[in-house]
Design a protein around this motif. Structure first.
Motif, mmCIF file in Angstrom:
data_model
loop_
_atom_site.group_PDB
_atom_site.id
_atom_site.type_symbol
_atom_site.label_atom_id
_atom_site.label_comp_id
_atom_site.label_asym_id
_atom_site.label_seq_id
_atom_site.Cartn_x
_atom_site.Cartn_y
_atom_site.Cartn_z
ATOM 1 N N ASN A 130 0.834 -1.195 0.000
ATOM 2 C CA ASN A 130 0.000 0.000 0.000
ATOM 3 C C ASN A 130 0.869 1.245 0.000
ATOM 4 O O ASN A 130 1.981 1.256 0.527
ATOM 5 C CB ASN A 130 -0.992 0.003 1.165
ATOM 6 C CG ASN A 130 -0.361 0.030 2.540
ATOM 7 O OD1 ASN A 130 0.661 -0.601 2.791
ATOM 8 N ND2 ASN A 130 -0.981 0.754 3.459
ATOM 9 N N PRO A 149 -9.411 -7.906 1.625
ATOM 10 C CA PRO A 149 -9.409 -6.885 0.569
ATOM 11 C C PRO A 149 -10.652 -5.997 0.650
ATOM 12 O O PRO A 149 -11.751 -6.474 0.964
ATOM 13 C CB PRO A 149 -9.432 -7.710 -0.720
ATOM 14 C CG PRO A 149 -8.849 -9.027 -0.339
ATOM 15 C CD PRO A 149 -9.310 -9.264 1.071
ATOM 16 N N CYS A 150 -10.473 -4.708 0.360
ATOM 17 C CA CYS A 150 -11.605 -3.782 0.352
ATOM 18 C C CYS A 150 -12.510 -4.104 -0.842
ATOM 19 O O CYS A 150 -12.161 -4.907 -1.712
ATOM 20 C CB CYS A 150 -11.106 -2.338 0.302
ATOM 21 S SG CYS A 150 -10.393 -1.846 -1.297
ATOM 22 N N CYS A 200 -4.057 0.600 -2.705
ATOM 23 C CA CYS A 200 -4.023 -0.653 -1.949
ATOM 24 C C CYS A 200 -2.937 -1.588 -2.468
ATOM 25 O O CYS A 200 -2.590 -1.568 -3.651
ATOM 26 C CB CYS A 200 -5.373 -1.360 -2.055
ATOM 27 S SG CYS A 200 -6.741 -0.456 -1.320
ATOM 28 N N GLU A 218 0.255 5.320 0.732
ATOM 29 C CA GLU A 218 -0.652 6.382 1.152
ATOM 30 C C GLU A 218 -0.168 7.737 0.645
ATOM 31 O O GLU A 218 0.986 7.901 0.252
ATOM 32 C CB GLU A 218 -0.740 6.423 2.681
ATOM 33 C CG GLU A 218 -1.371 5.209 3.269
ATOM 34 C CD GLU A 218 -1.445 5.234 4.780
ATOM 35 O OE1 GLU A 218 -2.108 4.348 5.318
ATOM 36 O OE2 GLU A 218 -0.836 6.127 5.422
ATOM 37 N N CYS A 264 -10.903 -3.518 -4.296
ATOM 38 C CA CYS A 264 -9.928 -4.563 -4.640
ATOM 39 C C CYS A 264 -10.627 -5.872 -4.987
ATOM 40 O O CYS A 264 -10.209 -6.571 -5.913
ATOM 41 C CB CYS A 264 -8.941 -4.770 -3.495
ATOM 42 S SG CYS A 264 -7.770 -3.410 -3.331
#
Length: 135
Positions: free
Chosen positions: A40, A89-90, A51, A42, A93
């Motif tokens: 990841n 995973p979000c 991600c 940011e 994703c």
């Protein structure tokens, strides 16, 4: 599976997570048998970050092209103290993983602290599908 967990762990060490202090690494195996990893990244402008799963997929697509098929993907996350954290995973994703395989196996640490393995279809049962959208 162990190889992917180790590669995801190695990838998270290069994570750029100065804001959340939540480091995530991901590693995937393609149907062609190749392995790719990502971490990841940011950004102070939060929506611009990325991600680990998407970074690994981007690396795989760069190497294999748009015909990439994912067989499995594993995610590892740690906080700044080094403690393992849950990291499914979000949603974004999950949708991207499904784009490259409807039968990929996804591994991650669950909220109960135990290793989890799910099919991408089970993680995203009502996925968006452009072909099924009416005009």
């Amino acid at each position: 599976m162990t190889e992917l967990i180790e590669l995801a762990e190695a990838a998270l060490r290069n994570s750029h997570a100065p804001y959340s202090r939540f480091r995530v690494g991901a590693a995937l195996r393609s149907q062609a048998g190749h392995v790719y990893s990502g971490c990841n990244v940011e950004c102070a402008s939060y929506p611009l970050g990325g991600c680990a799963e998407r970074a690994a997929i981007a690396a795989a697509v760069l190497a294999e092209g748009p015909s990439l098929r994912i067989t499995e993907l594993h995610v590892v996350a740690r906080d700044d103290s080094g403690t393992l954290r849950s990291a499914a995973p979000c949603g974004a994703c999950r949708q991207l993983i499904l784009e490259f395989s409807s039968d990929a196996v996804i591994g991650f640490l669950g909220h109960d602290g135990k290793a989890q393995r799910w099919s991408i279809r089970d993680l995203l049962p009502a996925a968006f599908n452009l072909e099924s959208q009416s005009a």
